[in-house]
Design an enzyme around this catalytic site. Structure first.
Site, short mmCIF file in Angstrom:
data_model
loop_
_atom_site.label_atom_id
_atom_site.label_comp_id
_atom_site.label_asym_id
_atom_site.label_seq_id
_atom_site.Cartn_x
_atom_site.Cartn_y
_atom_site.Cartn_z
CD GLU A 1 -3.66 31.16 -8.60
OE1 GLU A 1 -4.41 30.16 -8.64
OE2 GLU A 1 -2.42 31.09 -8.78
N GLY B 1 -0.46 2.56 7.24
CA GLY B 1 -0.53 1.78 8.48
C GLY B 1 -0.21 0.30 8.33
N GLY C 1 0.82 -1.20 0.00
CA GLY C 1 0.00 0.00 0.00
C GLY C 1 0.85 1.24 0.00
#
Length: 629
Positions: free
Chosen positions: A441, A225, A220
């Site tokens: 922007e 974790g 992963g």
């Protein structure tokens, strides 16, 4: 990401061995003995230098002559040493030696002479003790130093003999972490629960002829974790947990890594049932045909891992769990059934999981009115480690401002700091640069607002953040697993919106380097669509995956020069299309572009609601297929 819910910390690895109290005592004893010898020697030298060594030495015949002529006032006799004090002096100025066993009167000094004679008997014990000290103590020090060096050499030999030992950390109290303490990745938990059940009740499986997977590979993204999941397996089963990193097997000496592998598996078998956890296994188990050299140290180490895992008979009670975020780098022989025959994908957390993880990380932090549900919706694509960092940054911001609780404002600021970088309000920008940034922007925002398959505008700011001069931030309304061609094209078009806005307002040749990252982003998406996803027009459904590039490394694709030219043409076509679409949107809505830029110059930062209020007259085209055609 799975994350530990409990407030208890896992067991710490045993610290490195410290010198014993006995060893320290011996070292201190030798040190102070040495200091004592130095002090005694210095004292002796000082005393000798302040006594007879400073007096003028004369023959005894001269002393007898002067005594008889009345030039001597006093004589002090210490053993054979004769100290002479001449008249007119208060202390002895000369020294001589007489014959042993006779007095100075027997040697010729007139008995009737007016001389004060003092006889002092020397201390025999003092000389003996001093001689003993000067003789024995140096010998003792030399002997002690020799013994100490032998022990040091023996310790070095022990270290050399332990060079091939595995430095695995053993967690015998891993039971502090359980699956109930972990949020997220329920599918991964389910796969690992079977391993736990086998470790607790192996006979139930053996009775049916079942063999539990001896190797589990947790794959992963970083921060999801994987290590915590492995610790939870050991915690649930309450078995010893041997943890080691793949890089700890690596050595410059051939055979050392293989020796450490043998030692690690031997220790695990002696403590069975047990778990071996190898973190970042790709550091030592990469593809052999990609590196070359059958006699290399890393190849020897990998071969030993293969042998050890293939030797399991399913009854040893030893299970190997490994973690990696580069499963594509692993050798195929390691991934086959019988070794790492179960692959568990530890995925990035979904929205529900992210909310649970955030609740875990804010559990021990004083907080008030935090909207974790809204935050979880915004954090799409972030791993559990990122979420933990957001919670920590929020606490830091609150503490810096002298607050007693973490509020929603601190959480939002922490999220934006982690996701797009910290604000750089102190960066100097002149008015022309601020105006150009505002139009740039605003161009992104207007194009993204109009295009139907673009994500909603979350925030627009002209305040520099991270490495950017300004930011237009788009956030998806929900988690999505797939992207269509429509969505990719809209992302490219809105990325080109900044450059096109500069060109429309200031002229084609007045564009700046502010669009550099946007252009790279467009190029990356276009190339990925053509090469990896088969989404180009002329080469639809054809992909060109990366192939093994040999021991030199680097990316390599298996296609001809003619195909490379076609790929470049398709990438160019996608880029031109994105440019034209952005230009068409901005030319049509030039007034909205100017209005949004003006609002940005006034407020510097606009939230989603404020952007929507300015661009509300604009409407999205509902038919995406018609727009793209």
């Amino acid at each position: 990401m799975p994350v530990y819910k409990g407030d208890k910390k896992g067991a710490k690895a045993p610290s490195s061995k410290k010198p014993s109290k006995k060893s320290n005592l011996i070292r201190n004893l030798f040190f102070w003995l040495f200091i004592a010898i130095i002090i005694l020697a210095a004292s002796s030298a000082w005393q000798g230098g302040s006594g007879a060594d400073q007096l003028e030495e004369v023959p005894i015949s001269d002393v007898i002559r002067r005594a008889n002529e009345g030039e001597i006032a006093a004589i002090e006799i210490i053993g054979q040493e004769v100290r002479v004090t001449l008249r007119g002096y208060e202390e002895a100025t000369q020294v001589s030696r007489k014959e042993s066993g006779s007095s100075i009167f027997e040697q010729g000094v007139n008995v009737d002479s007016d001389i004060e004679v003092t006889i002092t008997e020397p201390s025999a014990w003092g000389g003996i003790i001093w001689n003993v000290v000067l003789t024995i103590v140096p010998i003792a020090l030399i002997a002690g130093l020799f013994i100490f060096m032998l022990r040091q050499m023996n310790g070095a030999n022990n270290q050399a003999m332990g060079f091939g030992k595995a430095n695995a950390k053993v967690y015998n109290d891993s039971k502090k972490i359980k699956f109930d303490d972990i949020a997220g990745n329920e599918h991964a938990k389910q796969d690992l629960l079977e391993v736990v059940d086998f470790l607790k009740s192996p006979k139930k499986y053996e009775a049916l002829g079942a063999r539990i997977p001896t190797g589990l590979l947790l794959a992963g993204d970083p921060g999801t974790g994987k290590t915590l999941m492995a610790r939870a397996v050991a915690g649930e089963a309450s078995v010893p947990f041997f943890s080691i990193s793949g890089s700890e097997f690596a050595e410059m000496f051939v055979g050392v890594g293989a020796s450490r592998v043998r030692d690690l598996f031997s220790k695990a078998r002696k403590n069975a049932p047990s778990i071996i956890f190898i973190d970042e296994i790709d550091a030592v188990a990469h593809k052999r045909d990609a590196r070359g050299g059958a006699g290399r140290e890393d190849e020897q180490t990998l071969n030993q891992i293969l042998v050890e895992m293939d030797g399991f008979d399913g009854k040893t009670g030893v299970i190997v769990i490994a973690a990696t975020n580069r499963i594509d780098m692993l050798d195929r022989a390691l991934l086959r059934p019988g070794r790492f025959d179960r692959h568990i994908n530890v995925q990035l957390p979904e929205r529900k999981d992210r909310e649970e993880i955030l609740a875990v990380h804010f559990k021990n932090k004083p907080h008030k009115n935090i909207d974790l549900k809204s935050l979880a919706a915004k954090t799409t694509g972030l791993a559990g480690a990122d979420l933990a960092n957001i919670a920590n940054e929020a606490a830091i911001i609150a503490a810096r401002e002298g607050k007693k609780e973490v509020g929603n404002r601190e959480v939002v600021e922490a999220f934006e700091k982690v996701a797009i970088g910290p604000e750089r309000k102190n960066k100097a920008m002149n008015e022309k640069e601020r105006e150009l940034t505002a139009y740039h922007e605003a161009g992104h925002a207007v194009v993204g607002f109009v295009l139907p398959d673009s994500d909603p505008v979350h925030k627009v700011t002209v305040i520099p953040r991270g490495r950017t001069g300004g930011v237009t931030w788009f956030l998806p309304p929900e988690d999505r697993s797939y992207k269509s061609i429509y969505e990719f094209k809209d992302v490219m078009a809105r990325a080109m919106g900044g450059r096109i806005a500069e060109s429309l307002i200031y002229g084609p040749d007045a564009v700046t380097t502010g669009a550099g990252s946007d252009l790279r982003h467009v190029a990356d998406i276009a190339r990925a669509m053509v090469i990896e996803e088969g989404m180009s027009k002329k080469m639809r459904n054809r992909v060109f995956p990366e192939v093994d590039s040999g021991w030199l490394g680097g990316k390599k694709y298996d296609y001809s020069e003619a195909t490379a030219r076609e790929i470049d043409e398709e990438v160019e076509a996608l880029t031109i299309e994105a440019t034209k679409r952005a230009e068409a949107v901005l030319k049509t809505n030039i007034d909205a572009l100017k209005a949004l830029a003006s609002e940005l110059l006034k407020k510097e930062t606009l939230e989603e609601e404020e952007v929507t209020a300015v661009l509300k007259p604009l409407t999205k085209l509902p038919d995406a297929a018609k727009l793209h055609n």
